[in-house]
Structure formats: structure tokens, C-alpha cells
Design a protein around this motif. Structure first.
Motif, PDB file in Angstrom:
ATOM      1  N   GLY A   1       2.858 -17.205   9.813  1.00 52.02           N
ATOM      2  CA  GLY A   1       2.682 -16.360  10.990  1.00 52.02           C
ATOM      3  C   GLY A   1       3.956 -15.636  11.376  1.00 52.02           C
ATOM      4  O   GLY A   1       5.042 -15.948  10.890  1.00 52.02           O
ATOM      5  N   VAL A   2       3.755 -14.657  12.247  1.00 59.01           N
ATOM      6  CA  VAL A   2       4.858 -13.894  12.827  1.00 59.01           C
ATOM      7  C   VAL A   2       4.779 -14.153  14.324  1.00 59.01           C
ATOM      8  O   VAL A   2       3.681 -14.282  14.867  1.00 59.01           O
ATOM      9  CB  VAL A   2       4.608 -12.387  12.575  1.00 59.01           C
ATOM     10  CG1 VAL A   2       5.398 -11.526  13.540  1.00 59.01           C
ATOM     11  CG2 VAL A   2       4.920 -12.008  11.138  1.00 59.01           C
ATOM     12  N   LEU A   3       5.918 -14.238  14.998  1.00 56.95           N
ATOM     13  CA  LEU A   3       5.889 -14.267  16.457  1.00 56.95           C
ATOM     14  C   LEU A   3       5.970 -12.815  16.922  1.00 56.95           C
ATOM     15  O   LEU A   3       7.047 -12.195  16.881  1.00 56.95           O
ATOM     16  CB  LEU A   3       7.044 -15.117  16.996  1.00 56.95           C
ATOM     17  CG  LEU A   3       7.165 -15.223  18.518  1.00 56.95           C
ATOM     18  CD1 LEU A   3       5.865 -15.698  19.168  1.00 56.95           C
ATOM     19  CD2 LEU A   3       8.298 -16.174  18.898  1.00 56.95           C
ATOM     20  N   TYR A   4       4.837 -12.265  17.299  1.00 60.37           N
ATOM     21  CA  TYR A   4       4.806 -10.839  17.636  1.00 60.37           C
ATOM     22  C   TYR A   4       5.550 -10.568  18.945  1.00 60.37           C
ATOM     23  O   TYR A   4       5.381 -11.290  19.921  1.00 60.37           O
ATOM     24  CB  TYR A   4       3.358 -10.341  17.716  1.00 60.37           C
ATOM     25  CG  TYR A   4       2.811 -10.086  16.329  1.00 60.37           C
ATOM     26  CD1 TYR A   4       3.193  -8.953  15.620  1.00 60.37           C
ATOM     27  CD2 TYR A   4       1.978 -11.004  15.712  1.00 60.37           C
ATOM     28  CE1 TYR A   4       2.728  -8.723  14.327  1.00 60.37           C
ATOM     29  CE2 TYR A   4       1.498 -10.781  14.419  1.00 60.37           C
ATOM     30  CZ  TYR A   4       1.879  -9.638  13.741  1.00 60.37           C
ATOM     31  OH  TYR A   4       1.426  -9.407  12.469  1.00 60.37           O
ATOM     32  N   GLY A   5       6.395  -9.536  18.911  1.00 59.03           N
ATOM     33  CA  GLY A   5       7.188  -9.180  20.084  1.00 59.03           C
ATOM     34  C   GLY A   5       8.682  -9.309  19.815  1.00 59.03           C
ATOM     35  O   GLY A   5       9.505  -9.001  20.662  1.00 59.03           O
ATOM     36  N   LEU A   6       9.036  -9.771  18.602  1.00 58.41           N
ATOM     37  CA  LEU A   6      10.463  -9.885  18.270  1.00 58.41           C
ATOM     38  C   LEU A   6      10.965  -8.599  17.610  1.00 58.41           C
ATOM     39  O   LEU A   6      12.105  -8.193  17.789  1.00 58.41           O
ATOM     40  CB  LEU A   6      10.724 -11.079  17.342  1.00 58.41           C
ATOM     41  CG  LEU A   6      10.231 -12.457  17.811  1.00 58.41           C
ATOM     42  CD1 LEU A   6      10.730 -13.546  16.870  1.00 58.41           C
ATOM     43  CD2 LEU A   6      10.677 -12.750  19.237  1.00 58.41           C
ATOM     44  N   TYR A   7      10.085  -7.981  16.812  1.00 61.29           N
ATOM     45  CA  TYR A   7      10.450  -6.727  16.134  1.00 61.29           C
ATOM     46  C   TYR A   7       9.177  -5.887  16.003  1.00 61.29           C
ATOM     47  O   TYR A   7       8.075  -6.343  16.363  1.00 61.29           O
ATOM     48  CB  TYR A   7      11.096  -7.043  14.770  1.00 61.29           C
ATOM     49  CG  TYR A   7      11.680  -5.826  14.100  1.00 61.29           C
ATOM     50  CD1 TYR A   7      12.731  -5.115  14.692  1.00 61.29           C
ATOM     51  CD2 TYR A   7      11.165  -5.355  12.886  1.00 61.29           C
ATOM     52  CE1 TYR A   7      13.240  -3.968  14.082  1.00 61.29           C
ATOM     53  CE2 TYR A   7      11.681  -4.218  12.279  1.00 61.29           C
ATOM     54  CZ  TYR A   7      12.710  -3.530  12.886  1.00 61.29           C
ATOM     55  OH  TYR A   7      13.207  -2.396  12.297  1.00 61.29           O
ATOM     56  N   ASP A   8       9.316  -4.693  15.444  1.00 60.11           N
ATOM     57  CA  ASP A   8       8.198  -3.757  15.324  1.00 60.11           C
ATOM     58  C   ASP A   8       6.977  -4.403  14.651  1.00 60.11           C
ATOM     59  O   ASP A   8       7.075  -4.914  13.532  1.00 60.11           O
ATOM     60  CB  ASP A   8       8.685  -2.552  14.506  1.00 60.11           C
ATOM     61  CG  ASP A   8       7.560  -1.592  14.223  1.00 60.11           C
ATOM     62  OD1 ASP A   8       6.988  -1.061  15.179  1.00 60.11           O
ATOM     63  OD2 ASP A   8       7.220  -1.411  13.025  1.00 60.11           O
ATOM     64  N   TYR A   9       5.825  -4.328  15.317  1.00 64.87           N
ATOM     65  CA  TYR A   9       4.664  -5.078  14.809  1.00 64.87           C
ATOM     66  C   TYR A   9       4.138  -4.526  13.485  1.00 64.87           C
ATOM     67  O   TYR A   9       3.559  -5.256  12.678  1.00 64.87           O
ATOM     68  CB  TYR A   9       3.546  -5.129  15.863  1.00 64.87           C
ATOM     69  CG  TYR A   9       2.688  -3.888  15.954  1.00 64.87           C
ATOM     70  CD1 TYR A   9       1.502  -3.790  15.220  1.00 64.87           C
ATOM     71  CD2 TYR A   9       3.064  -2.813  16.752  1.00 64.87           C
ATOM     72  CE1 TYR A   9       0.712  -2.644  15.285  1.00 64.87           C
ATOM     73  CE2 TYR A   9       2.286  -1.681  16.828  1.00 64.87           C
ATOM     74  CZ  TYR A   9       1.114  -1.594  16.097  1.00 64.87           C
ATOM     75  OH  TYR A   9       0.354  -0.464  16.154  1.00 64.87           O
ATOM     76  N   ARG A  10       4.348  -3.227  13.252  1.00 62.67           N
ATOM     77  CA  ARG A  10       3.859  -2.663  11.975  1.00 62.67           C
ATOM     78  C   ARG A  10       4.678  -3.238  10.821  1.00 62.67           C
ATOM     79  O   ARG A  10       4.143  -3.668   9.802  1.00 62.67           O
ATOM     80  CB  ARG A  10       3.978  -1.138  11.974  1.00 62.67           C
ATOM     81  CG  ARG A  10       3.033  -0.469  12.938  1.00 62.67           C
ATOM     82  CD  ARG A  10       3.091   1.044  12.768  1.00 62.67           C
ATOM     83  NE  ARG A  10       2.202   1.696  13.701  1.00 62.67           N
ATOM     84  CZ  ARG A  10       2.513   2.033  14.935  1.00 62.67           C
ATOM     85  NH1 ARG A  10       3.729   1.783  15.405  1.00 62.67           N
ATOM     86  NH2 ARG A  10       1.636   2.619  15.723  1.00 62.67           N
ATOM     87  N   PHE A  11       5.995  -3.239  11.022  1.00 63.27           N
ATOM     88  CA  PHE A  11       6.877  -3.802   9.992  1.00 63.27           C
ATOM     89  C   PHE A  11       6.507  -5.267   9.746  1.00 63.27           C
ATOM     90  O   PHE A  11       6.356  -5.709   8.602  1.00 63.27           O
ATOM     91  CB  PHE A  11       8.349  -3.695  10.455  1.00 63.27           C
ATOM     92  CG  PHE A  11       9.318  -4.353   9.512  1.00 63.27           C
ATOM     93  CD1 PHE A  11       9.943  -3.627   8.511  1.00 63.27           C
ATOM     94  CD2 PHE A  11       9.581  -5.727   9.598  1.00 63.27           C
ATOM     95  CE1 PHE A  11      10.814  -4.244   7.616  1.00 63.27           C
ATOM     96  CE2 PHE A  11      10.446  -6.355   8.710  1.00 63.27           C
ATOM     97  CZ  PHE A  11      11.069  -5.605   7.720  1.00 63.27           C
ATOM     98  N   GLU A  12       6.364  -6.014  10.830  1.00 63.90           N
ATOM     99  CA  GLU A  12       6.115  -7.460  10.703  1.00 63.90           C
ATOM    100  C   GLU A  12       4.802  -7.733   9.963  1.00 63.90           C
ATOM    101  O   GLU A  12       4.732  -8.626   9.122  1.00 63.90           O
ATOM    102  CB  GLU A  12       6.053  -8.135  12.083  1.00 63.90           C
ATOM    103  CG  GLU A  12       7.324  -8.037  12.909  1.00 63.90           C
ATOM    104  CD  GLU A  12       8.445  -8.972  12.456  1.00 63.90           C
ATOM    105  OE1 GLU A  12       8.495  -9.328  11.268  1.00 63.90           O
ATOM    106  OE2 GLU A  12       9.288  -9.310  13.307  1.00 63.90           O
ATOM    107  N   THR A  13       3.769  -6.938  10.284  1.00 64.82           N
ATOM    108  CA  THR A  13       2.467  -7.190   9.669  1.00 64.82           C
ATOM    109  C   THR A  13       2.524  -6.900   8.170  1.00 64.82           C
ATOM    110  O   THR A  13       2.023  -7.673   7.349  1.00 64.82           O
ATOM    111  CB  THR A  13       1.376  -6.342  10.363  1.00 64.82           C
ATOM    112  OG1 THR A  13       1.438  -6.617  11.757  1.00 64.82           O
ATOM    113  CG2 THR A  13      -0.019  -6.661   9.843  1.00 64.82           C
ATOM    114  N   LEU A  14       3.180  -5.801   7.835  1.00 64.83           N
ATOM    115  CA  LEU A  14       3.284  -5.469   6.409  1.00 64.83           C
ATOM    116  C   LEU A  14       4.168  -6.493   5.675  1.00 64.83           C
ATOM    117  O   LEU A  14       3.872  -6.880   4.541  1.00 64.83           O
ATOM    118  CB  LEU A  14       3.844  -4.048   6.261  1.00 64.83           C
ATOM    119  CG  LEU A  14       3.462  -3.321   4.984  1.00 64.83           C
ATOM    120  CD1 LEU A  14       1.971  -3.353   4.718  1.00 64.83           C
ATOM    121  CD2 LEU A  14       3.932  -1.857   5.041  1.00 64.83           C
TER     122      LEU A  14
END
Ligand code: SAM
Ligand code: SF4
Length: 463
Positions: free
Chosen positions: A230-243
Motif C-alpha cells: 500500500g501507499v499512504l496517500y497524502g505524502l506525495y502526488d497520488y498519480r505518481f504513487e499509484t503508478l
């Protein structure tokens, strides 16, 4: 960071900026036929804007979720065992230098008591959550805790699956967890953006991002087949994190022939004693969050998506339809929190972050029933050794849905008979009746005797 080529991800994202509606349509058509999406197709979905394309995206995610998992949603509860931590994660109330919370490491008696409180509510699946105290790894404590939870009893009830979210261990440590009967080992990379990772985890064992990413491989090497990422969303750009998350998953699939069993989508919440939430530049809006959940659902159709009580009731209700297959309910994030009435609002008693959904398990079951989703307490796959590749080989041709539906209905009937209050029971029986009738004959033949057995007091039957 290992596996993550940031330049490549930025290039994929910028190459996907002006995508035609037709192209989006053809990617969505591919995904509803349950074909895996390429990373540049995911990048294109991440650029979706506008009401029409967004609602096409949401429709596709909901179709895929129903195709693979049917309408069941699995329920679980986190059980926090320790909040004494040697790390300095900027966003977490358990951070070593946060003086504003009470610290507590539960002993086995206290853990057993917590498990009994969860059993009394009707829970059957527990996620053990722990901080990282530092020094020698805590594998033996985790093993004792897992065994304690499995052996807790309330009337005829026991916890049927224990998963764990804890700091990275050595291969030996992971082997101990496996031998203790752990279900899923869950570990979030938090952020795949190297610079952000270093900034937000400045000190302590967690400050090495590669040790964290490599822990997944050590867990596989130790024989744990169900891994949660998982990613903790809200730390960095969500598009980058998802990819980046999907890139990591693709690498794991290539290397081990199997990807993660689950993906969690935590989104940052305010936490006592940290300013991080208020100052974050990368907060993910509700709409963006719904899009990213839908995109993950489409990109990896066979992987469960887990949502916690970090999200508000309204968001959680909407996200069920977009591909979420597991949710926590009636959670507390402080060690010992289940025994303390009012701990839901009382974060300074040692909670990790502020929870947004404080509904009871009974309320959640009621809500799911009203939405015609089947609340499920099933733990069958793990106990039938349908883990890792074995699970995927069933899920991919669409053969897991029948088993999920049967097990979901049987465990729902158990919950209704043993724990439900108010009108939940009658509503639940009506749903079981309705769904049973719509099942293929073969599934009905297996289900009906099981339901009759539950009525006679027999428990824990599954396929
Ligand atoms: N201590 C271990 C670790 O950090 O990997 C595992 C347990 S930690 C309590 C579980 C997860 O909580 C973390 O991986 C992080 O993603 C999440 N978390 C921490 N602070 C949070 C916050 N303020 N809001 C939402 N989630 C948070
Ligand atoms: Fe400790 Fe985990 Fe919180 Fe970081 S996220 S401070 S490691 S409990």
C-alpha cells in the motif's frame, strides 16, 4: 528506491496528458474483460477528467469488482498491540518524539482480552498492528500475540484469520510468523518517492526505504504467500504513487510469479502531536481518491482492496461500489482501545490517528445489507491453502466468486444468528434468501445444507 525508476514514471504520466475519450473507452473495455492493464494504460486512466469519463471509469470498476468477488465485502478489525516506536514518521502519532500520547505494549493477557471483546462483537478476522520498538526484532512477541488471538474464545467463537501489519523482519523472523499461522503480512511503502521518503522518515530503522521494499521479498522467501502492500496517500502526488505502486507490483509478479494478495489504500488523517496533516501539499481530494481506487481495481482485478475506518462513512459507502473488497469496522487504533469505552474519540489515550468512521459492526452489517452487499466474515481461502499462486489460479478464471458467495452467506448467517441486533437479523435473512435463489444450481446444492447446519448450531463450515 529499488524497482522504482522515477524518471520513467514521470515520463509515463506526462505522456498521458491529453488522452481522447475514445482511448479511455477502449482501455476500460479491455479492463472489464478482466485483462491486466499495461502501466502506460494506467497512466492514461490517471489523467481522466470530466464527468462523463469519470463515471465511465467508476462503472467499469464496479463491474470488475462484482465480476471477480461478487457482491461480498469482507469485514475485519485491527488489534493494536504496541505503540512504543523508535521511528520518526512525520505523520504518525506513535513517532518516537511525540510526548502527547500514552505509550503501551500489551501483554498476552491484555491481548487475549482485546480479542474477546472483538469476538463478542462478532468479528472473525483480526489485523494485528504494531509499532517498531527498535533494537532486537519483535518476532517472538508477534508470534505469542498471534497464538494468543487464535486461542481466545467467546462461547463457540474464535478468530479464524489473523493478519499482521508490523515493521520489516528478517527471513527468520518472517518464518516464525508463517509457522504461527499468519494470514497476510501487510507492509505499506508509505511513499515510493525517494526524496519524500527520506524527508518523512528521517531517523530510526524505517529510514531505509530499500530495507522496507525488500522486506516483501524476505516475506515471500520465508514462505508467506499472502502479502499486502500500500501507499499512504497524502505524502506525495497520488498519480505518481499509484503508478509506482503498480510498477512495484508488476516487478513482484515478474520475479515471484505472484503479486500481492491485497492492496490497502490508507489516506493520511490528522494525528495527535503532529502538524503534518495540516501542512501537507499533497492531500488527495475525495474525487481523486475515488478515481485512484477505481483505477487500482481495474489495473489489478484479482487483488483485494482494503479500506479502513480512516475514511468517513459517506466515502466508505461510495467506495464499496468502486472495488473495495475488505473493510475494517468498529476500529480502535490505541493498544487496549477495545476495552476502553469512548476510546474512539479519545486519541490522546494512545491512538495512532483520528478515525472518521465510528459505526459499530452491527451498523456496518446493516448498511451493507441495505446496499445488497453481503457482509462476509470468511477466512476460508487461507485455511484451504488457497494462497499465493493457488489463489490467483482460481481467481483468474473467475472461479473464486462462487466460493466467496457461499462462504459469505454462511458466515453472515452465523453472525445474524449469534450477534445481530434490531432489524438487522430479519433484513439479513431476507438478503440470504434473495442471493441464494440467484446462485447457480451447483452452488445452491453446497450452500443449503451449510445454512441448515448453521441453524442447528454448527459453526465454521466453508468451501
Ligand atoms: N509500524 C509499522 C510500520 O510503520 O510499518 C506498522 C504499523 S503502522 C501503525 C500502520 C500504518 O499506519 C503505517 O504503515 C502508515 O501507513 C499508517 N499511518 C501512520 N500514520 C497515519 C496517519 N496519520 N493517517 C493515516 N494512516 C497513518
Ligand atoms: Fe512507528 Fe509505524 Fe507510526 Fe512510523 S508509522 S511512527 S514506524 S508506528
Amino acid at each position: 528506491m529499488k524497482y522504482i525508476n522515477e524518471e520513467k514514471i514521470y515520463t509515463q504520466l506526462s505522456g498521458a496528458k491529453s488522452v481522447s475519450t475514445q482511448e479511455i473507452e477502449s482501455i476500460l473495455a479491455k479492463s472489464v474483460s478482466l485483462k491486466r492493464l499495461e502501466l502506460d494504460e494506467v497512466a492514461k486512466l490517471l489523467s481522466v477528467e470530466g464527468q462523463k469519463s469519470t463515471s465511465m471509469l467508476f462503472d467499469a470498476a464496479s463491474r470488475v469488482k462484482n465480476e471477480i468477488y461478487g457482491s461480498r465485502v469482507v469485514l475485519f478489525a485491527p488489534l493494536y498491540i504496541n505503540n512504543i516506536c523508535s521511528n520518526y514518521c512525520a505523520y504518525c502519532a506513535f513517532r518516537a518524539d511525540n510526548k502527547t500520547i500514552k505509550r503501551r505494549k500489551l501483554n498476552q493477557e491484555e491481548i487475549s482480552e482485546q480479542a474477546r471483546v472483538l469476538l463478542k462483537m462478532g468479528h472473525k478476522r483480526v489485523l494485528v498492528v504494531s509499532s517498531e520498538p527498535g533494537g532486537k526484532e519483535d518476532a517472538d512477541y508477534y508470534v505469542d500475540s498471534i497464538k494468543t488471538i487464535y486461542s481466545a474464545r467467546f462461547n463457540n467463537n474464535y478468530i479464524r484469520r489473523v493478519n499482521i501489519n508490523c515493521a520489516p523482519l528478517s527471513i527468520d523472523g518472517f518464518r516464525k510468523l508463517k509457522d504461527a499461522g499468519i494470514g497476510t503480512y501487510q507492509l505499506f511503502q508509505e511513499t515510493y518517492h525517494h526524496k519524500t521518503y527520506l524527508q518523512l522518515h528521517p531517523k530510526g530503522p524505517k529510514s531505509d526505504p530499500d530495507n522496507r521494499i525488500e522486506a516483501i521479498e524476505r516475506a515471500f522467501a520465508a514462505g508467506i504467500e499472502d502479502i499486502g502492500v500500500g501507499v499512504l496517500y497524502g505524502l506525495y502526488d497520488y498519480r505518481f504513487e499509484t503508478l509506482a505502486l503498480l510498477t512495484h507490483i508488476a516487478c513482484l509478479e515478474q520475479k515471484f510469479g505472484v503479486g500481492p494478495h491485497t492492496i490497502s489504500v490508507p489516506r493520511i488523517e490528522p494525528a495527535l502531536g503532529t502538524e503534518f496533516f495540516d501542512s501537507s501539499r499533497y492531500k488527495v481530494s475525495d474525487l481523486e481518491f475515488k478515481k485512484l481506487v477505481a483505477i487500482i481495481r481495474l489495473a489489478v482485478p484479482y487483488t483485494g482492496i482494503i479500506l479502513s475506518t480512516r475514511e468517513s462513512p459517506k466515502m466508505r459507502d461510495e467506495l464499496f461500489n468502486l472495488g473495495v473488497s475488505q473493510i475494517s469496522a468498529a476500529s480502535r487504533t490505541s493498544p487496549g482501545g477495545y476495552a476502553e469505552p469512548g476510546a474512539d474519540k479519545d486519541t490522546d489515550s494512545g491512538g495512532q490517528f483520528v478515525l472518521s468512521d465510528n459505526r459499530s459492526l452491527n451498523d456496518m452489517v446493516k448498511l451493507l445489507i441495505e446496499k445488497k452487499s453481503i457482509p462476509s466474515f470468511c477466512a476460508a481461502c487461507y485455511r484451504k491453502e488457497r494462497t499465493g499462486k493457488a489463489f490467483m489460479s482460481l481467481a483468474k478464471p473467475g472461479n473464486i466468486k462462487g466460493k466467496c458467495s457461499i462462504n459469505a452467506l454462511v458466515t453472515l448467517k452465523e453472525y445474524l444468528d449469534d450477534f445481530a441486533t434490531g432489524d438487522v437479523r430479519s433484513q439479513g435473512y431476507a438478503l440470504i434468501d434473495e442471493v441464494s435463489k440467484s446462485l447457480p444450481e451447483e452452488d445452491k446444492k453446497q450452500l443449503i445444507p451449510f445454512l441448515e447446519e448453521v441453524s442447528r448450531g454448527i459453526r465454521d463450515k466453508y468451501v
